[in-house]
Design a protein around this motif. Structure first.
Motif, PDB file in Angstrom:
ATOM      1  N   VAL A  55       0.838  -1.204   0.000  1.00  0.00           N
ATOM      2  CA  VAL A  55       0.000   0.000   0.000  1.00  0.00           C
ATOM      3  C   VAL A  55       0.871   1.251   0.000  1.00  0.00           C
ATOM      4  CG1 VAL A  55      -1.681   1.345   1.325  1.00  0.00           C
ATOM      5  CG2 VAL A  55      -2.007  -1.118   1.035  1.00  0.00           C
ATOM      6  N   GLN A  56       1.943   1.239   0.788  1.00  0.00           N
ATOM      7  CA  GLN A  56       2.859   2.383   0.798  1.00  0.00           C
ATOM      8  C   GLN A  56       3.505   2.574  -0.573  1.00  0.00           C
ATOM      9  OE1 GLN A  56       5.490   1.598   4.114  1.00  0.00           O
ATOM     10  NE2 GLN A  56       4.139   2.641   5.542  1.00  0.00           N
ATOM     11  N   MET A  57       3.828   1.472  -1.242  1.00  0.00           N
ATOM     12  CA  MET A  57       4.398   1.572  -2.588  1.00  0.00           C
ATOM     13  C   MET A  57       3.375   2.162  -3.555  1.00  0.00           C
ATOM     14  SD  MET A  57       6.174  -1.387  -4.952  1.00  0.00           S
ATOM     15  CE  MET A  57       4.717  -2.396  -4.981  1.00  0.00           C
ATOM     16  N   ALA A  58       2.136   1.735  -3.433  1.00  0.00           N
ATOM     17  CA  ALA A  58       1.079   2.281  -4.287  1.00  0.00           C
ATOM     18  C   ALA A  58       0.877   3.771  -4.014  1.00  0.00           C
ATOM     19  CB  ALA A  58      -0.223   1.512  -4.067  1.00  0.00           C
ATOM     20  N   GLU A  59       0.906   4.158  -2.744  1.00  0.00           N
ATOM     21  CA  GLU A  59       0.790   5.580  -2.401  1.00  0.00           C
ATOM     22  C   GLU A  59       1.917   6.387  -3.030  1.00  0.00           C
ATOM     23  OE1 GLU A  59      -1.366   5.830   1.932  1.00  0.00           O
ATOM     24  OE2 GLU A  59       0.800   5.655   1.881  1.00  0.00           O
ATOM     25  N   MET A  60       3.115   5.834  -2.977  1.00  0.00           N
ATOM     26  CA  MET A  60       4.265   6.518  -3.575  1.00  0.00           C
ATOM     27  C   MET A  60       4.090   6.620  -5.093  1.00  0.00           C
ATOM     28  SD  MET A  60       7.166   7.985  -3.070  1.00  0.00           S
ATOM     29  CE  MET A  60       8.405   7.460  -1.940  1.00  0.00           C
ATOM     30  N   TYR A  61       3.676   5.533  -5.684  1.00  0.00           N
ATOM     31  CA  TYR A  61       3.472   5.507  -7.139  1.00  0.00           C
ATOM     32  C   TYR A  61       2.420   6.530  -7.572  1.00  0.00           C
ATOM     33  CZ  TYR A  61       1.996   3.874 -11.726  1.00  0.00           C
ATOM     34  OH  TYR A  61       1.658   3.820 -13.048  1.00  0.00           O
ATOM     35  N   LEU A  62       1.357   6.640  -6.787  1.00  0.00           N
ATOM     36  CA  LEU A  62       0.276   7.557  -7.119  1.00  0.00           C
ATOM     37  C   LEU A  62       0.571   8.996  -6.690  1.00  0.00           C
ATOM     38  CD1 LEU A  62      -2.707   5.247  -6.162  1.00  0.00           C
ATOM     39  CD2 LEU A  62      -1.913   5.822  -8.467  1.00  0.00           C
ATOM     40  N   GLY A  63       1.687   9.179  -5.984  1.00  0.00           N
ATOM     41  CA  GLY A  63       2.075  10.526  -5.569  1.00  0.00           C
ATOM     42  C   GLY A  63       1.374  11.016  -4.322  1.00  0.00           C
ATOM     43  N   PHE A  64       0.832  10.095  -3.511  1.00  0.00           N
ATOM     44  CA  PHE A  64       0.116  10.478  -2.310  1.00  0.00           C
ATOM     45  C   PHE A  64       1.008  10.573  -1.077  1.00  0.00           C
ATOM     46  CE2 PHE A  64      -3.939   8.343  -4.073  1.00  0.00           C
ATOM     47  CZ  PHE A  64      -4.244   9.482  -4.790  1.00  0.00           C
ATOM     48  N   ALA A  65       2.158   9.933  -1.087  1.00  0.00           N
ATOM     49  CA  ALA A  65       2.975   9.878   0.125  1.00  0.00           C
ATOM     50  C   ALA A  65       4.445   9.793  -0.239  1.00  0.00           C
ATOM     51  CB  ALA A  65       2.574   8.671   0.970  1.00  0.00           C
ATOM     52  N   PHE A  66       5.277   9.995   0.761  1.00  0.00           N
ATOM     53  CA  PHE A  66       6.727   9.978   0.571  1.00  0.00           C
ATOM     54  C   PHE A  66       7.347   8.868   1.415  1.00  0.00           C
ATOM     55  CE2 PHE A  66       5.162  14.343   0.294  1.00  0.00           C
ATOM     56  CZ  PHE A  66       5.496  14.628  -1.013  1.00  0.00           C
ATOM     57  N   ARG A  67       6.890   7.671   1.229  1.00  0.00           N
ATOM     58  CA  ARG A  67       7.399   6.562   2.027  1.00  0.00           C
ATOM     59  C   ARG A  67       8.275   5.659   1.170  1.00  0.00           C
ATOM     60  NH1 ARG A  67       2.083   7.120   4.190  1.00  0.00           N
ATOM     61  NH2 ARG A  67       2.186   7.524   6.409  1.00  0.00           N
ATOM     62  N   MET A  68       9.108   4.895   1.877  1.00  0.00           N
ATOM     63  CA  MET A  68       9.987   3.947   1.197  1.00  0.00           C
ATOM     64  C   MET A  68       9.462   2.545   1.468  1.00  0.00           C
ATOM     65  SD  MET A  68      14.065   3.660   1.633  1.00  0.00           S
ATOM     66  CE  MET A  68      14.519   2.104   2.332  1.00  0.00           C
ATOM     67  N   THR A  69       9.418   1.705   0.466  1.00  0.00           N
ATOM     68  CA  THR A  69       9.046   0.308   0.632  1.00  0.00           C
ATOM     69  C   THR A  69      10.321  -0.459   0.933  1.00  0.00           C
ATOM     70  OG1 THR A  69       7.209   0.565  -0.885  1.00  0.00           O
ATOM     71  CG2 THR A  69       8.012  -1.670  -0.523  1.00  0.00           C
ATOM     72  N   ASP A  70      10.332  -1.175   2.071  1.00  0.00           N
ATOM     73  CA  ASP A  70      11.577  -1.757   2.566  1.00  0.00           C
ATOM     74  C   ASP A  70      11.337  -3.159   3.124  1.00  0.00           C
ATOM     75  OD1 ASP A  70      14.072  -2.242   3.692  1.00  0.00           O
ATOM     76  OD2 ASP A  70      14.185  -0.288   4.681  1.00  0.00           O
ATOM     77  N   ILE A  71      12.093  -4.123   2.655  1.00  0.00           N
ATOM     78  CA  ILE A  71      11.996  -5.500   3.156  1.00  0.00           C
ATOM     79  C   ILE A  71      12.389  -5.576   4.626  1.00  0.00           C
ATOM     80  CG2 ILE A  71      14.328  -6.208   2.459  1.00  0.00           C
ATOM     81  CD1 ILE A  71      11.197  -8.399   2.237  1.00  0.00           C
ATOM     82  N   ASP A  72      13.251  -4.661   5.062  1.00  0.00           N
ATOM     83  CA  ASP A  72      13.657  -4.642   6.471  1.00  0.00           C
ATOM     84  C   ASP A  72      12.464  -4.352   7.382  1.00  0.00           C
ATOM     85  OD1 ASP A  72      16.300  -5.183   5.826  1.00  0.00           O
ATOM     86  OD2 ASP A  72      16.765  -3.051   5.574  1.00  0.00           O
TER      87      ASP A  72
END
Length: 189
Positions: free
Chosen positions: A140-157
């Motif tokens: 969901v965070q990746m989708a938000e970033m893709y759509l330009g809604f948020a500035f989060r990093m998708t991280d396996i950690d």
């Protein structure tokens, strides 16, 4: 503010649905079970509010897919934080907050889910639910970033640390059930 409204609205909705369900079924209410279930639902609402919200609506340029950060190398953060801490000790505080935050965030999930659902009373199942929930948040965070809604990093950690927190919660749950009167309540659930 957006998080408070989100959690409040979902709470009112959940309570309303629960009351209607119990009025219609006319079954006896196990108050301990309902309290634990309510705590789990509230926890889920809060996690969603913290990890998914706020959603920013950009009215100009948006973030491009090419600029999105997806970290798939496990424990890459250790090397990255070491580099940043050498530059400025300010990053030590951020590193500790990130690591502990990701672990602590999922401790309640590992504690509450086995209290409610018998099938999640083993480590493999609780690790699975932790991984699925954490991966969902990252997607969901990746989708938000893709759509330009948020500035989060998708991280396996984050997924790894969330799973660690879930397992810690599971061990606390086991100790809690074994060393308390809660075992009697759990047999009824």
């Amino acid at each position: 503010m957006q998080q408070i409204v989100f959690v409040g609205a979902l709470t009112v909705f959940y309570i309303g649905i629960s009351v209607l369900k119990h009025l219609r079924e006319k079954n006896p209410i196990h108050i301990q079970y309902q309290i634990i279930k309510f705590l789990l639902i509230e926890y889920i609402f809060c996690v969603l509010a913290v990890t998914i919200l706020p959603i920013y609506i950009h009215l100009g340029e948006s973030i491009s897919w090419a600029g999105m950060t997806i970290q798939l190398i496990p424990f890459h953060f250790v090397k990255e934080y070491n580099r940043l801490i050498e530059l400025d000790l300010f990053y030590l505080k951020i590193a500790i907050k990130n690591v502990l935050g990701n672990v602590v965030l999922f401790v309640p999930l590992g504690f509450l889910v086995p209290l409610i659902y018998k099938r999640f009373r083993n480590i493999k199942h609780i690790l699975f639910i932790g991984a699925v929930c954490s991966a969902f948040i990252e997607v969901v965070q990746m989708a938000e970033m893709y759509l330009g809604f948020a500035f989060r990093m998708t991280d396996i950690d984050d997924v790894i640390l969330n799973c660690c927190g879930c397992v810690i919660g599971y061990f606390f749950c086991n100790k809690f059930i074994i060393h308390s009167k809660m075992e009697c309540i759990m047999q009824r659930i």
